[in-house]
Design a protein around this motif. Structure first.
Motif, PDB file in Angstrom:
ATOM      1  N   LEU A 257       0.822  -1.205   0.000  1.00  0.00           N
ATOM      2  CA  LEU A 257       0.000   0.000   0.000  1.00  0.00           C
ATOM      3  C   LEU A 257       0.863   1.264   0.000  1.00  0.00           C
ATOM      4  O   LEU A 257       0.525   2.258  -0.655  1.00  0.00           O
ATOM      5  CB  LEU A 257      -0.934   0.002   1.212  1.00  0.00           C
ATOM      6  N   SER A 258       1.962   1.221   0.723  1.00  0.00           N
ATOM      7  CA  SER A 258       2.850   2.389   0.771  1.00  0.00           C
ATOM      8  C   SER A 258       3.386   2.718  -0.614  1.00  0.00           C
ATOM      9  O   SER A 258       3.455   3.894  -1.005  1.00  0.00           O
ATOM     10  CB  SER A 258       4.013   2.132   1.735  1.00  0.00           C
ATOM     11  N   ARG A 259       3.756   1.693  -1.361  1.00  0.00           N
ATOM     12  CA  ARG A 259       4.266   1.950  -2.712  1.00  0.00           C
ATOM     13  C   ARG A 259       3.164   2.508  -3.605  1.00  0.00           C
ATOM     14  O   ARG A 259       3.403   3.413  -4.408  1.00  0.00           O
ATOM     15  CB  ARG A 259       4.838   0.672  -3.328  1.00  0.00           C
ATOM     16  N   PHE A 260       1.965   1.982  -3.469  1.00  0.00           N
ATOM     17  CA  PHE A 260       0.845   2.451  -4.291  1.00  0.00           C
ATOM     18  C   PHE A 260       0.600   3.945  -4.076  1.00  0.00           C
ATOM     19  O   PHE A 260       0.325   4.685  -5.024  1.00  0.00           O
ATOM     20  CB  PHE A 260      -0.421   1.663  -3.943  1.00  0.00           C
ATOM     21  N   PHE A 261       0.708   4.400  -2.837  1.00  0.00           N
ATOM     22  CA  PHE A 261       0.391   5.791  -2.532  1.00  0.00           C
ATOM     23  C   PHE A 261       1.584   6.741  -2.625  1.00  0.00           C
ATOM     24  O   PHE A 261       1.404   7.958  -2.556  1.00  0.00           O
ATOM     25  CB  PHE A 261      -0.243   5.888  -1.142  1.00  0.00           C
ATOM     26  N   SER A 262       2.787   6.214  -2.789  1.00  0.00           N
ATOM     27  CA  SER A 262       3.959   7.093  -2.850  1.00  0.00           C
ATOM     28  C   SER A 262       4.642   7.108  -4.216  1.00  0.00           C
ATOM     29  O   SER A 262       5.389   8.038  -4.525  1.00  0.00           O
ATOM     30  CB  SER A 262       4.983   6.677  -1.786  1.00  0.00           C
ATOM     31  N   ASP A 263       4.382   6.099  -5.032  1.00  0.00           N
ATOM     32  CA  ASP A 263       5.051   5.961  -6.328  1.00  0.00           C
ATOM     33  C   ASP A 263       4.015   6.160  -7.438  1.00  0.00           C
ATOM     34  O   ASP A 263       3.223   5.262  -7.729  1.00  0.00           O
ATOM     35  CB  ASP A 263       5.687   4.566  -6.415  1.00  0.00           C
TER      36      ASP A 263
ATOM     37  N   SER B 211      -2.044   8.342   4.493  1.00  0.00           N
ATOM     38  CA  SER B 211      -0.820   8.559   5.256  1.00  0.00           C
ATOM     39  C   SER B 211      -0.259   7.216   5.715  1.00  0.00           C
ATOM     40  O   SER B 211      -0.937   6.183   5.648  1.00  0.00           O
ATOM     41  CB  SER B 211      -1.110   9.429   6.481  1.00  0.00           C
ATOM     42  N   ARG B 212       0.956   7.241   6.204  1.00  0.00           N
ATOM     43  CA  ARG B 212       1.581   6.020   6.714  1.00  0.00           C
ATOM     44  C   ARG B 212       0.768   5.437   7.869  1.00  0.00           C
ATOM     45  O   ARG B 212       0.596   4.222   7.968  1.00  0.00           O
ATOM     46  CB  ARG B 212       3.002   6.337   7.173  1.00  0.00           C
ATOM     47  N   GLU B 213       0.255   6.321   8.721  1.00  0.00           N
ATOM     48  CA  GLU B 213      -0.543   5.858   9.857  1.00  0.00           C
ATOM     49  C   GLU B 213      -1.836   5.192   9.385  1.00  0.00           C
ATOM     50  O   GLU B 213      -2.231   4.135   9.896  1.00  0.00           O
ATOM     51  CB  GLU B 213      -0.875   7.028  10.782  1.00  0.00           C
ATOM     52  N   GLU B 214      -2.491   5.796   8.397  1.00  0.00           N
ATOM     53  CA  GLU B 214      -3.735   5.226   7.871  1.00  0.00           C
ATOM     54  C   GLU B 214      -3.485   3.876   7.209  1.00  0.00           C
ATOM     55  O   GLU B 214      -4.291   2.945   7.344  1.00  0.00           O
ATOM     56  CB  GLU B 214      -4.361   6.205   6.872  1.00  0.00           C
ATOM     57  N   ILE B 215      -2.367   3.772   6.503  1.00  0.00           N
ATOM     58  CA  ILE B 215      -2.006   2.494   5.880  1.00  0.00           C
ATOM     59  C   ILE B 215      -1.812   1.424   6.948  1.00  0.00           C
ATOM     60  O   ILE B 215      -2.253   0.282   6.802  1.00  0.00           O
ATOM     61  CB  ILE B 215      -0.726   2.657   5.035  1.00  0.00           C
ATOM     62  N   GLY B 216      -1.174   1.804   8.048  1.00  0.00           N
ATOM     63  CA  GLY B 216      -0.967   0.866   9.145  1.00  0.00           C
ATOM     64  C   GLY B 216      -2.273   0.378   9.737  1.00  0.00           C
ATOM     65  O   GLY B 216      -2.431  -0.809  10.049  1.00  0.00           O
ATOM     66  N   HIS B 217      -3.243   1.279   9.875  1.00  0.00           N
ATOM     67  CA  HIS B 217      -4.543   0.894  10.428  1.00  0.00           C
ATOM     68  C   HIS B 217      -5.292  -0.049   9.480  1.00  0.00           C
ATOM     69  O   HIS B 217      -5.959  -0.989   9.930  1.00  0.00           O
ATOM     70  CB  HIS B 217      -5.388   2.142  10.697  1.00  0.00           C
ATOM     71  N   ILE B 218      -5.183   0.206   8.190  1.00  0.00           N
ATOM     72  CA  ILE B 218      -5.826  -0.683   7.215  1.00  0.00           C
ATOM     73  C   ILE B 218      -5.193  -2.066   7.274  1.00  0.00           C
ATOM     74  O   ILE B 218      -5.885  -3.091   7.242  1.00  0.00           O
ATOM     75  CB  ILE B 218      -5.717  -0.095   5.792  1.00  0.00           C
ATOM     76  N   ALA B 219      -3.864  -2.110   7.360  1.00  0.00           N
ATOM     77  CA  ALA B 219      -3.172  -3.395   7.466  1.00  0.00           C
ATOM     78  C   ALA B 219      -3.606  -4.130   8.731  1.00  0.00           C
ATOM     79  O   ALA B 219      -3.811  -5.348   8.721  1.00  0.00           O
ATOM     80  CB  ALA B 219      -1.657  -3.179   7.458  1.00  0.00           C
ATOM     81  N   ASP B 220      -3.763  -3.396   9.831  1.00  0.00           N
ATOM     82  CA  ASP B 220      -4.265  -3.989  11.078  1.00  0.00           C
ATOM     83  C   ASP B 220      -5.616  -4.656  10.850  1.00  0.00           C
ATOM     84  O   ASP B 220      -5.851  -5.797  11.257  1.00  0.00           O
ATOM     85  CB  ASP B 220      -4.444  -2.901  12.146  1.00  0.00           C
ATOM     86  N   PHE B 221      -6.510  -3.907  10.218  1.00  0.00           N
ATOM     87  CA  PHE B 221      -7.873  -4.387   9.990  1.00  0.00           C
ATOM     88  C   PHE B 221      -7.878  -5.670   9.156  1.00  0.00           C
ATOM     89  O   PHE B 221      -8.575  -6.640   9.475  1.00  0.00           O
ATOM     90  CB  PHE B 221      -8.684  -3.298   9.280  1.00  0.00           C
ATOM     91  N   ILE B 222      -7.083  -5.680   8.097  1.00  0.00           N
ATOM     92  CA  ILE B 222      -7.037  -6.854   7.222  1.00  0.00           C
ATOM     93  C   ILE B 222      -6.462  -8.059   7.957  1.00  0.00           C
ATOM     94  O   ILE B 222      -7.012  -9.164   7.907  1.00  0.00           O
ATOM     95  CB  ILE B 222      -6.203  -6.551   5.959  1.00  0.00           C
ATOM     96  N   VAL B 223      -5.365  -7.846   8.666  1.00  0.00           N
ATOM     97  CA  VAL B 223      -4.682  -8.953   9.338  1.00  0.00           C
ATOM     98  C   VAL B 223      -5.547  -9.563  10.438  1.00  0.00           C
ATOM     99  O   VAL B 223      -5.524 -10.777  10.661  1.00  0.00           O
ATOM    100  CB  VAL B 223      -3.325  -8.478   9.894  1.00  0.00           C
ATOM    101  N   ARG B 224      -6.331  -8.740  11.137  1.00  0.00           N
ATOM    102  CA  ARG B 224      -7.190  -9.272  12.199  1.00  0.00           C
ATOM    103  C   ARG B 224      -8.142 -10.341  11.670  1.00  0.00           C
ATOM    104  O   ARG B 224      -8.480 -11.289  12.372  1.00  0.00           O
ATOM    105  CB  ARG B 224      -8.002  -8.138  12.835  1.00  0.00           C
ATOM    106  N   GLY B 225      -8.573 -10.184  10.428  1.00  0.00           N
ATOM    107  CA  GLY B 225      -9.487 -11.159   9.848  1.00  0.00           C
ATOM    108  C   GLY B 225      -8.859 -12.515   9.597  1.00  0.00           C
ATOM    109  O   GLY B 225      -9.566 -13.504   9.389  1.00  0.00           O
ATOM    110  N   PHE B 226      -7.530 -12.569   9.623  1.00  0.00           N
ATOM    111  CA  PHE B 226      -6.826 -13.826   9.383  1.00  0.00           C
ATOM    112  C   PHE B 226      -6.358 -14.485  10.678  1.00  0.00           C
ATOM    113  O   PHE B 226      -5.807 -15.580  10.648  1.00  0.00           O
ATOM    114  CB  PHE B 226      -5.607 -13.576   8.486  1.00  0.00           C
TER     115      PHE B 226
END
Length: 208
Positions: A95-101, A178-193
């Motif tokens: 996600l970081s690459r998608f939003f920065s590159d 933002s980096r923080e928002e990306i981290g929260h999204i990653a948290d949300f996705i990972v919790r489901g696994f």
């Protein structure tokens, strides 16, 4: 004067970037090789020297994407981190690459747009959309590192849908994260696994 290998590669990159811009503006079907030549400021002959047709652009875009996702998977395989932490890292990196590159974002948007709106055929595109990471997820299920009632294909499908959903919504709305928002999204996705509710309640993002 004979062009050097470096100059030839620079020309190829300029043509590739021009192709991305033209596809973004006109769509893959409507775009022509002449459009790309004009955008790149080169002759049609130069275009065909590097890319024999539009489909060659398409395959190059998908191939670069496949290579990148394969590298992420390889890093996860080699990592000593638990599966969920490794997955969190991969999602955050992606996600970081998608939003920065900008160039990379255009490539991913092109793939998503063409897969949804055209009948473009590509074995690599089908592989990118449906097959990558299944072996890794199956191993994680067998080790009890992710929710054991899922099949690997269901886990992969869910992961793909969630990440693509972020890409699509951000593209439609023209937003960035933002980096923080990306981290929260990653948290949300990972919790489901997570293999259990107690495990899912813990924020991997907060540990990082």
């Amino acid at each position: 004067m004979r062009r050097t290998k470096e100059e030839s590669e620079q020309t190829r990159e300029a043509i590739f970037d021009a192709g991305l811009q033209v596809f973004s503006e006109k769509g893959f079907t409507a775009a022509t090789m002449s459009d790309i030549a004009r955008k790149a400021g080169v002759t049609r002959g130069a275009i065909y020297w590097h890319f024999k047709n539009k489909e060659a652009f398409f395959e190059e875009i998908v191939s670069q994407s496949c290579s990148y996702y394969d590298e992420l998977q390889e890093e996860a395989v080699k990592s000593d981190l638990p599966m969920l932490e490794s997955l969190h890292r991969a999602i955050t990196t992606m996600l970081s690459r998608f939003f920065s590159d900008r160039r990379w974002r255009m490539m991913q948007e092109f793939i998503l747009r063409e897969s949804l709106t055209t009948q473009a055929s590509s074995e690599e595109l089908n592989d990118l959309a449906s097959g990558r990471g299944i072996t890794l997820l199956q191993e994680a299920i067998e080790k009890g590192q992710i929710f054991s009632r899922w099949s690997a294909s269901t886990a992969q499908l869910s992961l793909h849908a969630l990440i693509v959903g972020v890409f699509l919504e951000s593209s439609y709305q023209g937003t960035t994260l933002s980096r923080e928002e990306i981290g929260h999204i990653a948290d949300f996705i990972v919790r489901g696994f997570a293999p259990s509710p107690s495990h899912s309640a813990r924020s991997i993002h907060e540990k990082a």
